[in-house]
Design an enzyme around this catalytic site. Structure first.
Site, PDB file in Angstrom:
ATOM      1  N   SER A   1     121.528 105.735  63.577  1.00 48.40           N
ATOM      2  CA  SER A   1     121.684 104.971  62.337  1.00 48.40           C
ATOM      3  C   SER A   1     122.273 103.602  62.584  1.00 48.40           C
ATOM      4  CB  SER A   1     122.587 105.712  61.351  1.00 48.40           C
ATOM      5  OG  SER A   1     121.865 106.633  60.598  1.00 48.40           O
TER       6      SER A   1
ATOM      7  N   HIS B   1     125.895 103.622  55.448  1.00 52.00           N
ATOM      8  CA  HIS B   1     126.392 104.994  55.583  1.00 52.00           C
ATOM      9  C   HIS B   1     127.107 105.236  56.918  1.00 52.00           C
ATOM     10  CE1 HIS B   1     122.322 105.825  57.461  1.00 52.00           C
ATOM     11  NE2 HIS B   1     123.059 106.596  58.231  1.00 52.00           N
TER      12      HIS B   1
ATOM     13  N   ASP C   1     121.365 100.194  51.975  1.00 54.48           N
ATOM     14  CA  ASP C   1     121.970 100.932  53.088  1.00 54.48           C
ATOM     15  C   ASP C   1     122.254 100.027  54.277  1.00 54.48           C
ATOM     16  OD1 ASP C   1     123.110 103.039  54.413  1.00 54.48           O
ATOM     17  OD2 ASP C   1     121.209 103.907  55.095  1.00 54.48           O
TER      18      ASP C   1
END
Length: 451
Positions: free
Chosen positions: A301, A190, A223
């Site tokens: 992230s 992402h 992910d």
């Protein structure tokens, strides 16, 4: 069970599961900064060797080191961290990032969850060779007031990069870690999703150097993504710990660029070693996460969660949140963060580097459509259908069977069954415990594969 990410679908991988009901979360890359791997204290096995975890049996007592049945189920309000606005712009969520629905069992308590996506900014308008180093060296279980956390941060920081993704008039900032001296870098899918069709990716290294990067491959079901820079010398690859070495209560350190503040370091402990979590840019990522109370926020992230030896135990990916602010920006850390286990990260990254794609394991079943895929059940997960010729069918499983365990992982939710299956590599033999007509049975299942 196959590896689809939702309910009411054909054997995992045939179609994506529908979005489960529950709180919504936006998945976006972080700006700052799991299958136990039983490898030796040396770089990952060569091309002629199989991943150790692909054929690694459970221990004598049937358990997988470092994981317990108490690790299930996932709490409500879990999502990928969302991007946060750059300092020059008011807090705002990137419009292009989709909503992700995750565990809702505790949604009334936790409220809307928030993914730990990138920090958003606006400008106005199988068997594979692996270059990744894995060690079985045990880390200390608790921090000391003698520079131990400082030493861990100093060890990992040269391997941590800040990733800037520019697409149109907006962009995101996330984190990544150097995998090898060839320039491969691991991050969340992402984080770089906006650059898949168009846009640019710029990597800033710890020493201030910058370089453009391209996407090598991604896995939205985990992910994870691998990007690559060319012509950059003197890179410092990170070292990964094995998931089996991770213990509840041990000290960990997160490094990244939360809210765009690069080279930020926070510390905490491992709160849980195998928490089923659904997150990702589209909600398709389901994995057994390492839960931590180390402060992670938008921008973290894709960044590393490391032990006190500076070895990566997980890739920071999502957080639980009490809700989003009135202007649409996500709220930050409340002490419940999640990281993709190092073993999964190593296996996925290695296969992407070798092939450009990743293949998940598959059980070869489809699940019912009732309720939220993250809601816990007391009885287990019923199989709506078992694919003829699939892994489960070959082992004797039938539609209507209720799966209660995969090896020693209690499957108390659909997501728990998906995560427990993906925890292992294709070709792994697992013991599935299930009930049929009131009787408890077991079956040895050799997991199939699903791109």
């Amino acid at each position: 069970m196959s590896d689809q990410s939702g309910l009411n679908t054909p054997p995992f991988g045939g179609q994506h599961f529908g979005t489960p009901a529950g709180p919504t979360y936006s998945a976006q890359p972080y700006t700052g900064a799991s299958q136990p791997y039983a490898g030796p204290s040396q770089p990952y096995p060569g091309a002629s060797q199989s991943y150790p975890d692909a054929n690694q049996p459970a221990g004598p007592d049937g358990r997988i080191p470092g994981y317990t049945g108490a690790d299930f189920p996932a709490p409500g309000g879990v999502t990928t961290l969302q991007p946060a606005p750059a300092p020059a712009a008011p807090p705002k969520q990137s419009n292009r990032l989709g909503a992700v629905i995750v565990a809702s069992a505790l949604s009334a308590v936790l409220g809307v969850g928030a993914g730990i996506g990138s920090y958003a900014y606006f400008t106005g308008g199988g068997s594979v060779a692996s270059p990744i180093t894995v060690t079985t060296q045990q880390a200390a279980n608790s921090p000391k007031l003698d520079g131990t956390v400082t030493a861990a941060a100093a060890k990992i920081q040269p391997s941590v990069v800040t990733i800037t993704v520019q697409s149109g008039n907006s962009g995101d900032i996330g984190t990544g870690e150097v995998l090898d001296t060839d320039g491969h870098i691991l991050t969340n899918n992402h984080v770089v999703a906006a650059a898949k069709d168009s846009g640019t990716i710029t990597v800033t290294f710890n020493d201030g150097r910058t370089a453009s990067a391209k996407i090598v491959g991604t896995s939205d079901t985990n992910d994870l993504a691998v990007i690559k820079v060319d012509g950059v010398k003197d890179l410092t690859p990170a070292t990964f710990a094995t998931s089996g070495s991770v213990q509840v209560g041990q000290a960990v350190v997160a490094v990244g660029a939360p809210l765009g503040l690069s080279e930020s370091v926070t510390s905490g402990i491992v709160s849980n070693t195998a928490r089923p979590v659904r997150s990702g840019d589209d909600g398709n990522a389901v994995y057994l996460a390492v839960q931590t109370d180390a402060a992670i926020n938008p921008g973290n992230s894709g960044g590393p969660l490391v032990d006190l030896n500076g070895q990566i135990v997980g890739i920071n990916s999502s957080i639980a949140s009490t809700g989003s602010s009135s202007d649409g920006s996500q709220s930050g850390n409340i002490g419940i963060g999640f990281a993709i286990p190092s073993d999964i990260a190593v296996r996925v990254a290695s296969e992407i580097i070798a092939k450009g794609t990743y293949t998940n394991s598959a059980l070869g079943v489809s699940l019912g459509s009732q309720g939220d895929s993250a809601v816990s059940t007391a009885t287990g997960v019923p199989l709506q259908d078992v694919t003829a010729g699939g892994a489960a069918a070959k082992a004797g499983l039938q539609a209507g069977d209720v799966v209660t365990k995969v090896n020693d992982f209690p499957t108390t939710s659909a997501d728990g069954l998906i995560a427990a299956t993906r925890f292992y590599a294709p070709g792994t033999k697992v013991t599935v415990t299930y009930t049929r007509d009131g009787a408890t049975k077991t079956a040895d299942v050799t997991l199939g594969s699903l791109s």
